[in-house]
Design an enzyme around this catalytic site. Structure first.
Site: not given
Ligand code: ADP
Length: 393
Positions: A7, A90, A179, A207-208, A238, A330, A332, A380
């Site tokens: 990726n 990817r 996604h 996520g991010n 964004r 989602g 965590n 993914e």
């Molecule tokens: P990407 O979209 O880059 O794949 P991820 O899906 O790994 O990113 O999501 C990353 C984001 O998840 C981080 O920026 C953070 O904000 C959030 N995150 C990770 N762990 C936690 C947590 N325990 N509580 C709240 N947010 C979390």
């Protein structure tokens, strides 16, 4: 067969090597700061870690280091690159011509190049990764798996924008969605867990970058991201949905160029822009708990937007069986999941607080919840590896 999944981002790349006998991950790693001083490769095999700090001037050099790590005497996982059956890449944007995963040939590369116009940050990097592999291991089959592909089942009534039709005809301006590999994995996995593949699901990837999809009988019916990943939910940096006139206003008021406003709405907005603090939800939750009002506002706006989409998709689908959460937030954040779905008992959604206290794949709704709510950690890379195997075995 062993499958390497790559990726590529503009200055980074992630990889995983799968043994498809049992879909186990033999190793995974990350190269950061490609073409920037201080490049670094981190290669992990179980608990063991190899770190290589050496400038890598382009993606070809970075991938060369990845292959060296795979072959390393101490940290390697293969004796020869011949053991790798194929490489899955990817690719962000496949437009409306590359509608499913495909073996890469000149035609596919030309199309990925054509869609740089819609994926200017990602498609060039994806192509660099593909070309580097072709150069370094000639003859090895490369497969492209597109972020946009899963959403190609959307009907015109959800993917069209209400602008003059000729812009769609001339430029293919429409909603594509992103996604897709994650939404596809979550859809499949949710179906497996509940023993059906015809479910109506709302898949919530937070996520991010964040996006949400309405899945009708296992197929994508609508999704929140658009022509590019900017549309839809608020994200780390964004803005998501916004009146486009705001861009015009800032361009004429501040003299910004189109590129500058693009940067502002993609890189400086979202929860970072509103809070002025961070794009990371852990920082924002902590700051909000300590009384930081703008962090609270950013979180409230984020949550409200997700709720609005869930409500909209419930109406679009008519009947919803499951809501599944994925992505870093989602998977965590029990707090965010709860806030997104609280006070929805009237719509058949009841969260069980103790079940919600999890980071594992599980059901988090109460037994009396008409709509089931699940946490489904996304994967993914595994989807890419499976498609690559399927097309090349
Ligand atoms: P990407 O979209 O880059 O794949 P991820 O899906 O790994 O990113 O999501 C990353 C984001 O998840 C981080 O920026 C953070 O904000 C959030 N995150 C990770 N762990 C936690 C947590 N325990 N509580 C709240 N947010 C979390």
């Amino acid at each position: 067969m062993k499958i390497l999944v790559i990726n590529c981002g503009s200055s980074s790349l992630k990889y995983q090597l799968f043994d498809m006998k049992d879909e186990s991950v033999l190793c995974k790693g990350l190269v950061e700061r490609i073409a920037i001083n201080g490049s670094k490769l981190t290669h992990k095999v179980g608990d063991k870690k190899l770190v290589v700090e050496e400038d890598m001037k382009d993606h070809t050099e970075a991938i060369k280091h990845v292959f060296n790590a795979l072959l390393d005497e101490k940290y390697g996982v293969v004796k020869s690159l011949d053991e790798i059956g194929a490489i899955g890449h990817r690719v962000l944007h496949g437009g409306d011509t590359l509608t499913k995963s495909t073996i890469i040939d000149d035609h596919v590369k030309a199309k990925v190049e054509e869609f740089i116009k819609f994926g200017p940050l990602h498609n060039p990097a994806n192509l660099m990764g593909i070309r580097a592999c072709e150069k370094l291991v000639p003859g090895k089959k490369n497969v492209a798996v597109f972020d946009t592909a899963f959403h190609q089942t959307m009907p015109a009534k959800t993917y069209m924008y209400a602008i003059p039709y000729e812009y769609y005809e001339d430029y293919r301006i429409r909603k594509f969605g992103f996604h897709g590999t994650s939404h596809r994995y979550v859809t499949l996995r949710t179906g497996q867990l509940l023993g059906r593949n015809d479910l109506n699901i709302i898949t919530v990837h937070l996520g991010n970058g964040s996006s949400i999809s309405a899945i009708k009988e296992g197929k994508c019916f609508d999704t929140s991201m658009g022509l590019t990943p900017l549309e839809g939910l608020l994200m780390g940096t964004r803005s998501g949905d916004i009146d486009p006139t705001v861009m015009n206003f800032l361009m004429s008021e501040k003299g910004y160029t189109p590129e500058e406003v693009n940067q502002i709405f993609n890189k400086k907005s979202g929860v970072l822009g509103v809070s002025g603090l961070s794009s990371d939800f852990r920082d924002l939750e902590e700051a909000a708990d300590n009384g930081n009002e703008r962090a609270r506002l950013a979180l409230d706006m984020f949550i409200t937007r997700v709720r609005k989409y869930i409500g909209g998709y419930m109406a679009e689908l008519g009947h919803v069986d499951v809501i599944s959460f994925a992505g870093g937030i989602g998977e965590n954040s029990a707090t965010i999941r709860k806030a997104v779905l609280e006070n929805m008992e009237e719509y058949g959604i009841v969260i069980d607080d103790s079940r919600n206290d999890t980071r594992e794949e599980s059901v988090i709704s109460a037994d009396n919840s008409r709509i089931k709510v699940l946490v489904v950690p996304t994967n993914e890379e595994l989807m890419i590896a499976r498609d690559t195997l399927e097309l090349t075995k």
